[in-house]
Enzyme design. Structure first.
Site, PDB file in Angstrom:
ATOM      1  N   ASP A  18       2.226   2.086   3.354  1.00  0.00           N
ATOM      2  CA  ASP A  18       3.153   1.137   3.993  1.00  0.00           C
ATOM      3  C   ASP A  18       4.590   1.601   3.808  1.00  0.00           C
ATOM      4  OD1 ASP A  18       0.967  -0.577   4.283  1.00  0.00           O
ATOM      5  OD2 ASP A  18       1.506  -1.790   2.522  1.00  0.00           O
TER       6      ASP A  18
ATOM      7  N   HIS B 295       0.878  -1.174   0.000  1.00  0.00           N
ATOM      8  CA  HIS B 295       0.000   0.000   0.000  1.00  0.00           C
ATOM      9  C   HIS B 295       0.919   1.229   0.000  1.00  0.00           C
ATOM     10  CE1 HIS B 295      -2.394  -2.962   2.388  1.00  0.00           C
ATOM     11  NE2 HIS B 295      -3.444  -2.411   1.839  1.00  0.00           N
TER      12      HIS B 295
HETATM   13  C1  XUL Z   1      -7.442  -6.610   4.392  1.00  0.00           C
HETATM   14  C2  XUL Z   1      -6.748  -7.007   3.157  1.00  0.00           C
HETATM   15  C3  XUL Z   1      -5.908  -5.947   2.525  1.00  0.00           C
HETATM   16  C4  XUL Z   1      -5.859  -5.999   1.047  1.00  0.00           C
HETATM   17  C5  XUL Z   1      -5.087  -4.872   0.414  1.00  0.00           C
HETATM   18  O1  XUL Z   1      -8.235  -7.590   4.941  1.00  0.00           O
HETATM   19  O2  XUL Z   1      -6.824  -8.128   2.718  1.00  0.00           O
HETATM   20  O3  XUL Z   1      -4.644  -6.032   3.075  1.00  0.00           O
HETATM   21  O4  XUL Z   1      -5.305  -7.191   0.588  1.00  0.00           O
HETATM   22  O5  XUL Z   1      -5.573  -3.631   0.777  1.00  0.00           O
END
Ligand code: XUL
Ligand code: CO
Length: 437
Positions: A104, A101
């Site tokens: 992150d 992300h």
């Molecule tokens: C949350 C989840 C996230 C997504 C990416 O449950 O799975 O980490 O994969 O935003």
């Protein structure tokens, strides 16, 4: 480059008899299964948010993970050090891909401009590490759920100002993904849903979500990014209802808004089970629609009712997943992203390796077992035999849409009570078990 994992070697494949926990017993990257290497079939990715940013805190206790490379600050130097540690980890564990992300890797600044500058800078650092190590980005995404401004959602917020912030964030995250050569971009709408309908205009929020995705599609085509867009379903948590509830709900939404051609689905095991489906069910729904794009590989715990993101170590689960992946001819630009975290008690840096090794070996076994089940054909043949009546002239006419209710009534009247055969569920489970070794 400093060594952040000094006592840990590049993890070798040592074969099933190895008793060295820092070795693969089943994942042999270059070994071929059905004419393709394990590396190509499995396309493993490590999730930056769990591997580097998860201190292993839980609702009842603080972080326990020992991360000597992380001083806990929001400085750019610290962010760079984490990236350096992450790429050393990827190289030693032998994983080719990663997912992240925006937040992150890059801290928010005090203004949008500073935030964007941080992301640009750290994208450059990721780019340099990718070039130096040959590692690749599977997919990028924007974190539209952690910052307090997203408390009421992002694309489905009651505030158009928040919607604008989310749009800007997605634009920049697509740019970063593009620059890093990412194969795809994921939309997981963590807060796109509601806590209570008492304060929610659901149809209005859903139309905003559609506008948001349309704008992302428009931006993708203008920006030159050719990666695949994925939607990742989840039924709830942190919302009490998430609009992208499961594969079927996502497909319906995409179809309603004429977006089916622009997206595929990224299916996660623990999200499937939270929706009271099996992972196999969700994969089948997505694959049947030609929409299974990628997989978030993890699993839940049967006693715990939330998204625990355990590493996937269950051979039955990995076999079922790989059977569907083999059946559809591979994951193409998707992969198996370990959206999984160590347990809070597994707090030493070496546990990052043990956890990924456990998941990788379980998938390597699942791949081999699934391939053996396909060669054996007893399960496929049983399904074919079960529907054999549909291959008769009448069955073919119904399937072709060439029959009326009156035609069928005439047929039913002429044959009397149909004879049925057993579903042989236990026999089939036993055949499946023949291959679990
Ligand atoms: C949350 C989840 C996230 C997504 C990416 O449950 O799975 O980490 O994969 O935003
Ligand atoms: Co996920």
């Amino acid at each position: 480059m400093s060594e952040y994992f000094p006592d840990i070697p590049v993890i070798p494949y040592a074969g099933p008899d190895s008793r060295d926990p820092l070795s693969f017993r089943y994942y042999d990257a270059d070994a071929e299964v059905e004419g393709r290497t394990m590396r190509d079939h499995l396309r493993f990715a490590s999730a930056y948010w769990h591997t580097m940013r998860n201190g292993l805190n839980d609702p009842f206790g603080e972080a326990t993970a020992i991360m000597p490379w992380d001083d806990g600050s929001e400085s750019l130097e610290n962010a760079e050090r984490r990236i350096e540690a992450f790429f050393e980890f990827l190289s030693k564990i032998g994983i080719d891909y990663y997912c992240f992300h925006d937040r992150d890797v890059a801290p928010e600044g005090t203004t949008l401009e500073e935030t964007n500058r941080n992301l640009d800078h750290l994208t450059g650092v990721l780019e340099r590490h990718q070039q130096a190590t040959g590692k690749k980005l599977l997919w990028g995404t924007a974190c539209l759920f952690a910052h307090p401004r997203y408390v009421h959602g992002a694309a489905t917020s009651c505030s158009v100002d928040v919607f604008a912030h989310a749009a800007s964030q997605v634009r920049r995250a697509i740019d970063a993904t593009h620059r890093l050569g990412g194969s795809g971009y994921v939309f997981w709408g963590g807060r796109e849903g509601y806590s209570t309908l008492l304060n929610t205009d659901m149809p209005r929020e859903l139309s905003h979500l559609a506008r948001f995705l349309e704008m992302a599609v428009d931006y993708r085509s203008r920006s030159g990014f050719t990666g695949q867009f994925f939607i990742e379903p989840k039924p709830h948590e942190p919302t009490s209802h998430q609009y992208d509830f499961d594969a079927a709900a996502c497909l319906n939404f995409l179809r309603e808004h004429d977006l089916l051609d622009e997206f595929m689905l990224n299916i996660e095991t623990n999200h499937a089970t939270l929706a009271s489906h099996s992972m196999e069910h969700e994969l089948q729904v997505a694959a049947a629609a030609g929409m299974l794009g990628s997989i978030d590989a993890n699993m839940g715990h049967e006693h715990l009712g939330w998204d625990t993101d355990h590493f996937p170590t269950d051979i039955y689960l990995t076999t079922r997943i790989m059977r569907i992946v083999l059946e559809m001819g591979g994951l193409d630009s998707g992969g198996l992203n370990f959206d999984a975290k160590r347990r809070r008690g597994s707090f030493e840096p070496v546990d990052l390796f043990h956890a990924h090794i456990a998941g990788m070996d379980a998938f390597a076994r699942g791949l081999r077992i699934a391939a053996a089940i396909r060669v054996d054909r007893r399960l496929d043949d049983a399904i074919q035999a079960r529907y054999a009546q549909w291959d008769t002239e009448l069955g073919q006419r119904v399937e072709a849409g060439d029959c009326t209710l009156e035609d069928l009534e005439a047929h039913a009247g002429s044959i009397g009570e149909p004879t049925l055969a057993s579903g042989r569920e236990e026999m089939l489970e036993s055949i499946f078990n023949d291959h679990i070794r």
